[in-house]
Design an enzyme around this catalytic site. Structure first.
Site, mmCIF file in Angstrom:
data_model
loop_
_atom_site.group_PDB
_atom_site.id
_atom_site.type_symbol
_atom_site.label_atom_id
_atom_site.label_comp_id
_atom_site.label_asym_id
_atom_site.label_seq_id
_atom_site.Cartn_x
_atom_site.Cartn_y
_atom_site.Cartn_z
ATOM 1 C CE LYS A 87 -3.970 1.854 2.605
ATOM 2 N NZ LYS A 87 -4.853 1.607 3.773
ATOM 3 C CB SER A 162 -7.698 3.842 2.693
ATOM 4 O OG SER A 162 -6.977 3.180 3.724
ATOM 5 C CB SER A 186 -8.413 0.968 5.357
ATOM 6 O OG SER A 186 -8.979 2.246 5.517
#
Length: 467
Positions: A87, A162, A186
């Site tokens: 990420k 996210s 997320s």
């Protein structure tokens, strides 16, 4: 046998949809090379990433050098030669890390974050970085640096967030493993939206050293993959004590040896105490209790009161944003709003939030004396249009801000508990929906055991997007 399966049942170009566990076994047995595995995934990135925008910084050259080195040495870890993507909130040495913000669009860290370091030491090969909203702010993956990540099952829809780039990359076969993080859902929301598996570990299970908020427990880092087995494998690598994290767990993570869920006590909450849930989502998640009953678990629908989580989450989240990003200028609208909320937090607010969270923790401790796991919706809605900034209403109930539609995830974040999102089915229009499996604090292995039984019984994890 494995080599015959790859050769006869799956062409080399389909290596991208083998699991990480399968790929690790094949590479270790030298029945396929790390270079071949990486090239299959890089080819997949080239073919499908322009449509979904999941991987935003591709480290192809560095990855190929690492794959060649892996083929030239003896296996040095359980993930030897297996591709992974990180990420874009996680620092990766020598590879651009933007945090989804124009303020850091050219940032190249000098050191790896701990989770990246541990995966690399286990032999995993970093393919690149996955998209995220600015500083992970929100459950819809879009930012001013890279734009929006689209859902592989319907390109007009959101991939969630996210860790939306990670989930979309997994669903498309660009990588078999991906790292992510979770404050308010997320790791779980994008897994639900993209038909993959995400685990929010117990805080401290995957240490995340910080020089800014070392004692902050709402935000965790964790694993994502297409199967529970791969999430469990990844957890065996990224978990473990680190003295730089003050609440790091010393207990060694190990998968539960038992199989199945027969005899376990399962609590089922269709709405976590009265939250609005879209009818399409509710229809899918309502099938989960029957699955567990057929597997021999004792299922009971329960009434919950998690309302104390609302003020606790929002207060601590706001405080964290002011602490972490309050000195930056030029922030995006969502991040700036959170910072401003944090600047208004008082000592009395924090005291009230701490009392509320403490009450809730003790109530749920008693709850988990009666039940082994809680199952509930991950998200209150199915994937929504990618052009919408957030969900504004559910079942005719207006929502005041961009956070509110994710209460089903962020209320769970307050519990200090492990929670997994596992594929539960699809809406009539073909959109994925996950079920959330929550355990008592520190029972990460129990959650994964239950998740694996559910995954095997349903088979939804094997369904691929129509790309």
């Amino acid at each position: 046998m494995a080599a015959e399966r790859v050769g006869q049942d799956r062409s080399m170009s389909e290596l991208h949809y083998l699991t990480a566990a399968e790929l690790a076994r094949l590479i270790r047995a030298r029945q396929v090379s790390a270079v071949e595995v990486l090239q299959a995934h890089l080819d997949r990135v080239e073919r499908v990433n322009p449509r979904v925008n999941a991987i935003v910084t591709l480290a192809a050259e560095q990855a190929m050098d690492a794959a060649k080195a892996a083929d030239a040495e003896e296996p040095r870890g359980p993930l030897h030669g297996v591709p992974v993507a990180h990420k874009d909130l996680l620092d990766t040495a020598g590879i651009r890390t933007t945090y989804g913000s124009p303020l850091f669009s050219g940032n190249i860290p000098e050191k790896d974050d701990l989770i990246v370091q541990r995966l690399t030491e286990a032999g995993a090969i970093n393919v690149g970085k996955t998209n995220t909203p600015e500083f992970g702010t929100g459950s819809h993956t879009v930012n001013e640096v890279f734009g929006v990540t689209r859902n592989p099952y319907d390109l007009s829809k959101s991939a969630g967030g996210s860790s939306g780039g990670a989930a979309a990359a997994l669903a498309c076969g660009m990588v078999p493993l991906a790292s992510g993080s979770d404050m308010g859902g997320s790791l779980r929301n994008p897994a639900s939206f993209c038909n993959v598996v995400g685990l929010r570990p117990t805080p401290g299970r995957v240490p995340s050293p910080s020089e800014t908020a070392a004692w902050y427990t709402l935000s965790v880092q964790g694993p994502m993959a297409r199967t529970v087995e791969d999430v469990t494998l990844m957890m065996s690598v990224i978990s473990g004590f680190d003295p730089r994290s003050p609440y790091s767990i010393k207990e060694v993570f190990a998968a539960e040896p038992e199989e199945g869920v027969a005899g376990l006590r399962v609590a089922w909450s269709p709405d976590l105490g009265g939250l609005p849930v879209d009818a399409a989502t509710a229809a899918v998640t309502a099938t989960a209790p029957g699955v567990f009953e057929r597997l021999g678990a004792h299922v009971e629908q329960v009434e919950l009161d998690l309302s104390d989580a609302e003020d606790a989450f929002r207060t601590y989240r706001a405080w964290f944003y002011a602490l972490s990003y309050g000195e930056l200028t030029g922030l995006g609208a969502n991040t700036a709003w959170n910072v401003e909320q944090g600047r208004q937090v008082t000592g009395a607010d924090l005291a009230r939030a701490e009392r509320a969270r403490s009450r809730l923790y003790q109530r749920m401790a008693a709850f988990f004396d009666r039940y082994d796991v809680l199952i509930a919706p991950v998200s209150q809605v199915p994937p929504f249009p990618a052009e919408d900034p957030y969900v504004r209403e559910i079942n005719g109930v207006p929502l005041p801000d961009y956070l509110t539609w994710m209460r089903s995830a962020y209320w769970i974040s307050v519990l200090h508990a492990p929670a997994a999102s596992v594929p539960a089915g699809f809406t009539r229009s073909g959109l994925p929906v996950g079920v959330q499996i929550v355990g008592r604090p520190f029972a990460d292995a129990r959650v994964l055991r239950v998740a694996r039984a559910f995954e095997r019984a349903t088979g939804f994890a094997g369904r691929r997007p129509p790309l």
